[in-house]
Design an enzyme around this catalytic site. Structure first.
Site, PDB file in Angstrom:
ATOM      1  N   ASP A  91      -3.012 -10.527  -2.744  1.00 25.59           N
ATOM      2  CA  ASP A  91      -3.548 -10.088  -1.459  1.00 25.59           C
ATOM      3  C   ASP A  91      -5.038  -9.734  -1.629  1.00 25.59           C
ATOM      4  O   ASP A  91      -5.472  -9.363  -2.709  1.00 25.59           O
ATOM      5  CB  ASP A  91      -2.762  -8.849  -1.013  1.00 25.59           C
ATOM      6  N   HIS A 121      -6.469  -7.222  -0.455  1.00 27.06           N
ATOM      7  CA  HIS A 121      -6.594  -5.775  -0.658  1.00 27.06           C
ATOM      8  C   HIS A 121      -5.892  -5.383  -1.949  1.00 27.06           C
ATOM      9  O   HIS A 121      -4.871  -5.961  -2.316  1.00 27.06           O
ATOM     10  CB  HIS A 121      -5.946  -5.021   0.509  1.00 27.06           C
ATOM     11  N   HIS A 148       0.819  -1.223   0.000  1.00 24.25           N
ATOM     12  CA  HIS A 148       0.000   0.000   0.000  1.00 24.25           C
ATOM     13  C   HIS A 148       0.854   1.276   0.000  1.00 24.25           C
ATOM     14  O   HIS A 148       0.306   2.379  -0.027  1.00 24.25           O
ATOM     15  CB  HIS A 148      -0.932   0.021   1.210  1.00 24.25           C
ATOM     16  N   ASP A 173      -4.679 -12.836   2.896  1.00 22.02           N
ATOM     17  CA  ASP A 173      -5.956 -12.489   3.540  1.00 22.02           C
ATOM     18  C   ASP A 173      -7.171 -12.810   2.669  1.00 22.02           C
ATOM     19  O   ASP A 173      -8.290 -12.479   3.032  1.00 22.02           O
ATOM     20  CB  ASP A 173      -5.959 -11.025   4.001  1.00 22.02           C
TER      21      ASP A 173
HETATM   22 ZN   LIG Z   1      -4.174  -7.358   2.570  1.00 23.38          ZN
HETATM   23 ZN   LIG Z   2      -4.263  -8.028  -4.744  1.00 24.01          ZN
END
Ligand SMILES: [Zn+2]
Ligand SMILES: [Zn+2]
Ligand SMILES: [Zn+2]
Length: 451
Positions: free
Chosen positions: A148, A150, A109, A237
């Site tokens: 991931d 996210h 991120h 995740d």
């Molecule tokens: Zn994540």
């Molecule tokens: Zn991803």
């Protein structure tokens, strides 16, 4: 015997956002127990490396840390990043065939400009690795596949205008989870159109759709791109027990994905089910990388057929894959001026929220639309940090493949900004010479580092 798989294990005991925060060292302790219990470290296919430190310059080559790298990183960050560089060197030097950096803090991120911590990330381990491999080893084309839950918005941000970097992220639909981005229309800038591909999956997506995306989109596109190095941002995740995500992937599917993608390097990202998911997924990924049978690795509470997907969901994922394949196949034929305009610069405005540090950033990004090179990037950014006074920066980044005209134009812009721009700090990142500069206005002082 085949070459080995390299592992670095760095749980960062002294780094956590807070003692009760999900991003804490216990994330990797159950994994460690599992790996040692299974005798993985003693397998002849495995070679363990000691972690090493990334240099501050390795970070500046990739990020504009405000005000300086030292103010945004701890030793743990430099070790997490440095560990990926260690494995990167070992792969390129031919010591190992692939590697897995099981490190934290995570990084995907973290964007090009760093005002603070976002989504538990301060600096982007994979992006630092990419720019290092290019500088140190002359590698050019690299693919990053982000698995991931996210959206890997930091990685996307850093490489949005980079034609030699393919970024594919599949993740839980941004309308239902942080950071709220990663939709199919985010395809990269004018010089790198369709080199960013996002697959937002509906909450509850299970292995069947996961494998469909891998087989029908990720693998054919990566193959077509022909990268010299493949990196997996290995976030876990998407697992069905994860407390932050709402997906239904299993450890077995993560391993199948790893076996099919054959990444040179996997770098740990998220994954917060520290007891019920991470030990199984990490173990399965290691075995898949090492070419060892992983079919026995299964979560104790899982049985085949536990998660069934509706035909509607499956249809939705199929249509999305079709649409993205279309974007990919049309990337060299699309009318770019129609999408991006035909001015000297392409501009966009971004609002970036730092959920961990409560910072609100407003950013203008300008890319020089150059017929001869990917063009330099200019960033103007203003960050509001609670009750402290806002920070304003101005930054110029020259890409590796910049032409001479762009390079000298960019230096003029940097020098002019030092004199005229109303801001606190001015930065320059010249990847062609591996030179980074930062200028603090009210002290009139400049720092220069060279790699
Ligand atoms: Zn994540
Ligand atoms: Zn991803
Ligand atoms: Zn140029």
């Amino acid at each position: 015997m085949d070459k080995k798989t390299g592992l670095i294990f760095f749980p960062a005991f002294d780094w956590a956002i807070s003692p009760t925060h999900p991003e804490r060292e216990e994330r990797l302790l159950y994994t460690r127990d599992q790996i040692f219990e299974e005798g993985v470290m003693d397998l002849p296919q495995i070679h363990e490396y000691a972690p090493r430190l990334a240099s501050l310059h390795d970070v500046s080559r990739t990020h504009f840390c405000v005000p300086r790298v030292q103010s945004q990183v701890t030793e743990a960050h430099l070790i997490a990043a440095g560990s990926t560089l260690q494995l990167g060197d070992s792969v390129v030097n031919g010591e190992i065939k692939n590697g897995f950096a099981m490190v934290r803090p995570p990084g995907h991120h973290a964007m090009r400009v760093v005002h603070g911590n976002r989504g538990f990330c301060s600096i982007n381990n994979e992006a630092i690795l990419v720019e290092y491999l290019r500088r140190r080893h002359g590698i050019r084309k690299i693919a990053i596949v982000d698995s991931d839950a996210h959206h890997g918005d930091g990685t996307q941000d850093i490489f949005y205008h980079d034609p030699d970097l393919l970024f594919i992220s599949f993740h839980q639909d941004g309308r239902t989870i942080f950071p709220g981005t990663g939709f199919t229309h985010e395809l990269g800038g004018p010089g790198a159109y369709a080199k960013t591909l996002n697959v937002p999956l509906p909450p509850g997506t299970a292995d069947e759709s996961f494998m469909y995306v891998v087989d029908n989109l990720v693998l054919p596109v990566v193959k077509d791109f022909q990268p010299e190095i493949i990196i997996n941002s290995a976030g876990q995740d998407n697992h069905y027990t994860d407390p932050l995500g709402s997906m239904r992937f299993t450890a077995r599917a993560y391993a199948d994905f790893t076996k099919k993608l054959q990444p040179h390097l996997a770098v740990l990202e998220g994954g917060y089910a520290i007891e019920t998911a991470l030990p199984y997924i990490n173990l399965a990924i290691i075995l898949a990388l090492a070419g060892v049978d992983y079919s026995y690795v299964m979560e104790p509470d899982y049985w085949p057929g536990r998660f069934k997907e509706s035909p509607e969901r499956i249809g939705q994922v199929h249509r999305m894959v079709e649409q993205l394949l279309e974007s990919w196949s049309q990337k060299d034929k699309v009318d770019l001026p129609k999408i991006f305009g035909d001015g000297k610069y392409y501009q966009r405005k971004k609002f970036i929220y730092y959920d961990t540090d409560y910072i609100e950033e407003e950013q203008f990004e300008k890319v020089r639309m150059c017929p001869d090179c990917p063009g330099y990037i200019i960033l103007e950014s203003r960050a509001e940090r609670g009750y402290r006074s806002p920070v304003r920066i101005y930054a110029v980044s020259i890409p590796f493949q910049a032409c001479h005209a762009c390079q000298s134009e960019a230096y003029d812009i940097y020098e002019q900004a030092k004199k005229q721009k109303e801001c606190d700090y001015v930065y320059m990142q010249d990847k062609t010479t591996d030179t980074c500069m930062s200028y603090e206005k009210n002290k009139g002082q400049e720092w220069v580092t060279e790699g």
